[in-house]
Design a protein around this motif. Structure first.
Motif, PDB file in Angstrom:
ATOM      1  N   LEU A 161     -14.771  87.548  -7.116  1.00 27.22           N
ATOM      2  CA  LEU A 161     -15.489  86.721  -7.880  1.00 27.22           C
ATOM      3  C   LEU A 161     -16.651  86.250  -6.802  1.00 27.22           C
ATOM      4  O   LEU A 161     -16.606  85.303  -6.129  1.00 27.22           O
ATOM      5  CB  LEU A 161     -15.373  85.630  -8.610  1.00 27.22           C
ATOM      6  CG  LEU A 161     -16.214  84.620  -9.606  1.00 27.22           C
ATOM      7  CD1 LEU A 161     -17.053  85.165 -10.729  1.00 27.22           C
ATOM      8  CD2 LEU A 161     -15.378  83.688 -10.129  1.00 27.22           C
ATOM      9  N   THR A 162     -17.668  86.581  -7.516  1.00 29.16           N
ATOM     10  CA  THR A 162     -18.696  86.011  -6.917  1.00 29.16           C
ATOM     11  C   THR A 162     -19.758  84.970  -7.273  1.00 29.16           C
ATOM     12  O   THR A 162     -20.278  84.031  -6.377  1.00 29.16           O
ATOM     13  CB  THR A 162     -19.993  86.387  -5.561  1.00 29.16           C
ATOM     14  OG1 THR A 162     -20.819  87.281  -7.138  1.00 29.16           O
ATOM     15  CG2 THR A 162     -19.286  87.947  -5.033  1.00 29.16           C
ATOM     16  N   ASP A 180     -19.547  81.131   2.256  1.00 34.17           N
ATOM     17  CA  ASP A 180     -18.711  81.296   3.501  1.00 34.17           C
ATOM     18  C   ASP A 180     -17.799  80.564   3.599  1.00 34.17           C
ATOM     19  O   ASP A 180     -15.970  80.308   3.758  1.00 34.17           O
ATOM     20  CB  ASP A 180     -19.232  81.203   5.096  1.00 34.17           C
ATOM     21  CG  ASP A 180     -19.833  82.615   5.058  1.00 34.17           C
ATOM     22  OD1 ASP A 180     -19.446  83.513   3.816  1.00 34.17           O
ATOM     23  OD2 ASP A 180     -20.700  83.182   6.083  1.00 34.17           O
ATOM     24  N   LYS A 181     -17.877  79.428   3.260  1.00 29.13           N
ATOM     25  CA  LYS A 181     -17.133  78.085   2.273  1.00 29.13           C
ATOM     26  C   LYS A 181     -16.461  77.413   1.209  1.00 29.13           C
ATOM     27  O   LYS A 181     -15.902  76.617   1.584  1.00 29.13           O
ATOM     28  CB  LYS A 181     -17.477  76.736   3.220  1.00 29.13           C
ATOM     29  CG  LYS A 181     -18.890  76.374   4.733  1.00 29.13           C
ATOM     30  CD  LYS A 181     -19.404  75.239   4.349  1.00 29.13           C
ATOM     31  CE  LYS A 181     -20.025  75.335   5.758  1.00 29.13           C
ATOM     32  NZ  LYS A 181     -20.427  74.252   6.294  1.00 29.13           N
TER      33      LYS A 181
END
Length: 468
Positions: A161-162, A180-181
Motif C-alpha cells: 500500500l502506498t 520513507d518514514k
C-alpha cells in the motif's frame, strides 16, 4: 422492337433528402438545448440557484475589468461550442488526476465490512491494517466506516500500500500517503461556494408538507417558523392558501448542494396579512431579523405589567405559602396594587386562556411566539374584548388587580416561561426589540430593498412560467 419502359424519376431528389435530414438534426438539437416550457416551469417552482447581490456585483466588476483590459467583447455563453479542433481534442483528453493505473483499487463498504475485510479484498495482509492504524492518531478515522463509503487504494508493483484515500462527506476527504518514514495523514476540507436560492410555496395541507414540496428543507422550515414566530402561531393560525417566499444561502461544491446557510429574507402571508423579514448583520457582527423597514422581528416584553405597583413576593424555589401554610415554590412575582389597577400584556401574543384556573382565580395566559408564555393571576376581571383564542398587543390592558383564587389581598401573580420552564421575570434577560440604528439604516436598506425586489421578481417569473 419493343422499347424498355423508362425508369421513373425518384420521388424525392437527393438534395431534398439531405436537406430534410439536416432539418431533423437541427430540431433534435433544439429540443436538447431548449427544453419545453413545462419542464422549465417545474424547475422554477423548486429551488432556484442564484448568486447573491454581492457575488453578482463582483462578477460584473470582474467582467467589466476584463473587457476594458482586452478591449474585446465578453465571451458568448455558447463560446464552448465554437472551439477549434485543437481545443476540442485537448478538452476530450482525460485529466491526469482522473487516470486510474493498474495498481489502483476501489472498494465500496457493504454491511458487515470492516477495515480488515476491505484490505483483504484488495490483497493486503492483516498486518497492513495495524500498520495503518498505528501510523497516526487521526488514521483511526479510516476504521469508522459507513455503508456505501468508497475507499481507494494505490499499490506499488510489489503489492504494498502506498496511498489510501476516502471521502468522509461532500466537503471532507482524508488520505494516508507512504513515504520513507512511514505514513503521513492528510485532511482536505473543501470550501463551498455560497450562493442564494429562492423558493415559493402555497399551503394546501400542512406547513411542513407544503414547504418540502416547494424545495425547503425541514431545518429551514423551522428557521422560517422561528423568524415569524412572534407574529404567527404556526400551530393554530396556519390556513389553506397561506403562502411564503424565502431566499436563503445555499452551499455548493462542484455544482452540488452540500448544505444550507441562514435565511436571508422571507415573506409569509397568513390569513391575508403579509409579514416580511430580512436578516441583517450590523458592523459589530451581530445578526438578527428585521422587517423590511428596519423594525425588529423580536418583540420586547414590558418588564413590569402593572404600573406603580410594588413587589410583594419574589420568585422563589421554596416559599411558605401564606394560605396553605406549607413550603411551595413561588414560580412568579407578585405585584401588590389597589383593587382595579389595570394589568397590561407584557408583549404581543395569543390568549390561551381568559378564565378561571384553580388557585390562580381569574387568569389570563398569553403565548408569545414559539418560545415565551406569560401568566396573570388573581384578577378581579378581564378587560373588554380579552377572550380565549383572541390576540393582544404589547401594553394592552387585559384585566384588573383583584383577589380571586388563593389570595390574601389585591395583587397580580405574574409568571414568565421560556420553552415551558418557569424563570424569574425580574432576572430573565428579555429579548430586545431595538430597531436598526440610525447610523446603519442606509446600509440596512441597501441590503433589504434588493432582497424584497428580488422576491417579487422571482415570484412573478415563476408564476409567468407556470401559465405557459
Amino acid at each position: 422492337m419493343t422499347s424498355e419502359p423508362s425508369k421513373a424519376p425518384p420521388l424525392y431528389p437527393k438534395t431534398h433528402l439531405l436537406a430534410a435530414s439536416g432539418i431533423a438534426a437541427l430540431l433534435s438539437l433544439a429540443l436538447l438545448v431548449f427544453p419545453s416550457s413545462d419542464v422549465e416551469a417545474k424547475k422554477t417552482t423548486l429551488s432556484l440557484e442564484l448568486e447573491s447581490p454581492a457575488e453578482q456585483l463582483t462578477q460584473e466588476q470582474d467582467a467589466a475589468e476584463a473587457v476594458q483590459a482586452t478591449n474585446e467583447p465578453a465571451a458568448s455563453p455558447f463560446a464552448q461550442i465554437e472551439n477549434s479542433p485543437e481545443d476540442t481534442a485537448q478538452a476530450a483528453a482525460p485529466v491526469a488526476e482522473e487516470q486510474k493505473g493498474p495498481d489502483h483499487r476501489e472498494v465500496i463498504v457493504a454491511k458487515g465490512d470492516t477495515l480488515s475485510t476491505l484490505f483483504e479484498k484488495v490483497g493486503l495482509p492483516p498486518t497492513a491494517v495495524h500498520e495503518i492504524l498505528a501510523s497516526d492518531k487521526q488514521a483511526k478515522q479510516f476504521a469508522q466506516l459507513q455503508r456505501g463509503q468508497k475507499l481507494e487504494f494505490e499499490l506499488d508493483p510489489e503489492g504494498q500500500l502506498t496511498n489510501l484515500h476516502t471521502k468522509l462527506s461532500d466537503l471532507e476527504t482524508i488520505t494516508l500517503t507512504k513515504n520513507d518514514k512511514g505514513y503521513v495523514f492528510n485532511r482536505v476540507t473543501a470550501k463551498p461556494t455560497v450562493r442564494s436560492a429562492y423558493v415559493h410555496g402555497v399551503i394546501n395541507s400542512s406547513l411542513s408538507q407544503s414547504a418540502a414540496r416547494a424545495g425547503l428543507s425541514h431545518s429551514l422550515t423551522m428557521d422560517m417558523a422561528n423568524v415569524f414566530g412572534y407574529d404567527i402561531d404556526f400551530a393554530q393560525d396556519i390556513r389553506q392558501g397561506d403562502e411564503f417566499d424565502v431566499i436563503y444561502e445555499q452551499k455548493m461544491v462542484n455544482g452540488k448542494s452540500v448544505g444550507n446557510g441562514p435565511i436571508l429574507s422571507a415573506r409569509f402571508t397568513n390569513r391575508g396579512k403579509t409579514y416580511t423579514a430580512v436578516r441583517y448583520t450590523n458592523k459589530q457582527g451581530n445578526s438578527s431579523y428585521y422587517t423590511a423597514d428596519g423594525n425588529s422581528m423580536r418583540k420586547a416584553f414590558i418588564r413590569t405589567p402593572v404600573d406603580f405597583a410594588r413587589i410583594s413576593s419574589k420568585f422563589s424555589a421554596g416559599r411558605k405559602h401564606p394560605i396553605l401554610n406549607k413550603i411551595r415554590a413561588h414560580k412568579g412575582v407578585d405585584y401588590a396594587a389597589p383593587r382595579g389597577t389595570p394589568i397590561k400584556a407584557a408583549g404581543d401574543g395569543k390568549v390561551l386562556l381568559a378564565g378561571r384556573r384553580g388557585g390562580y382565580g381569574n387568569t389570563v395566559i398569553i403565548q408569545h411566539g414559539n418560545t415565551y408564555r406569560t401568566l396573570y393571576g388573581h384578577m378581579q376581571g378581564f378587560a373588554k374584548g380579552v377572550k380565549t383564542g383572541g390576540t393582544v398587543k404589547q401594553g394592552q390592558v387585559i384585566g384588573y388587580i383583584g383577589t380571586t383564587g388563593l389570595s390574601t389581598g389585591p395583587h397580580l401573580h405574574y409568571e414568565f416561561q421560556v420553552n415551558g420552564i418557569h424563570v424569574d421575570p425580574l432576572g430573565q434577560k428579555l429579548p430586545m426589540a431595538d430597531p436598526i440604528a440610525k447610523a446603519e439604516r442606509m446600509r440596512f436598506l441597501a441590503q433589504s430593498q434588493p432582497l424584497m425586489a428580488r422576491m417579487d421578481q422571482e415570484k412573478a417569473t415563476m408564476l409567468a412560467s407556470s401559465k405557459r
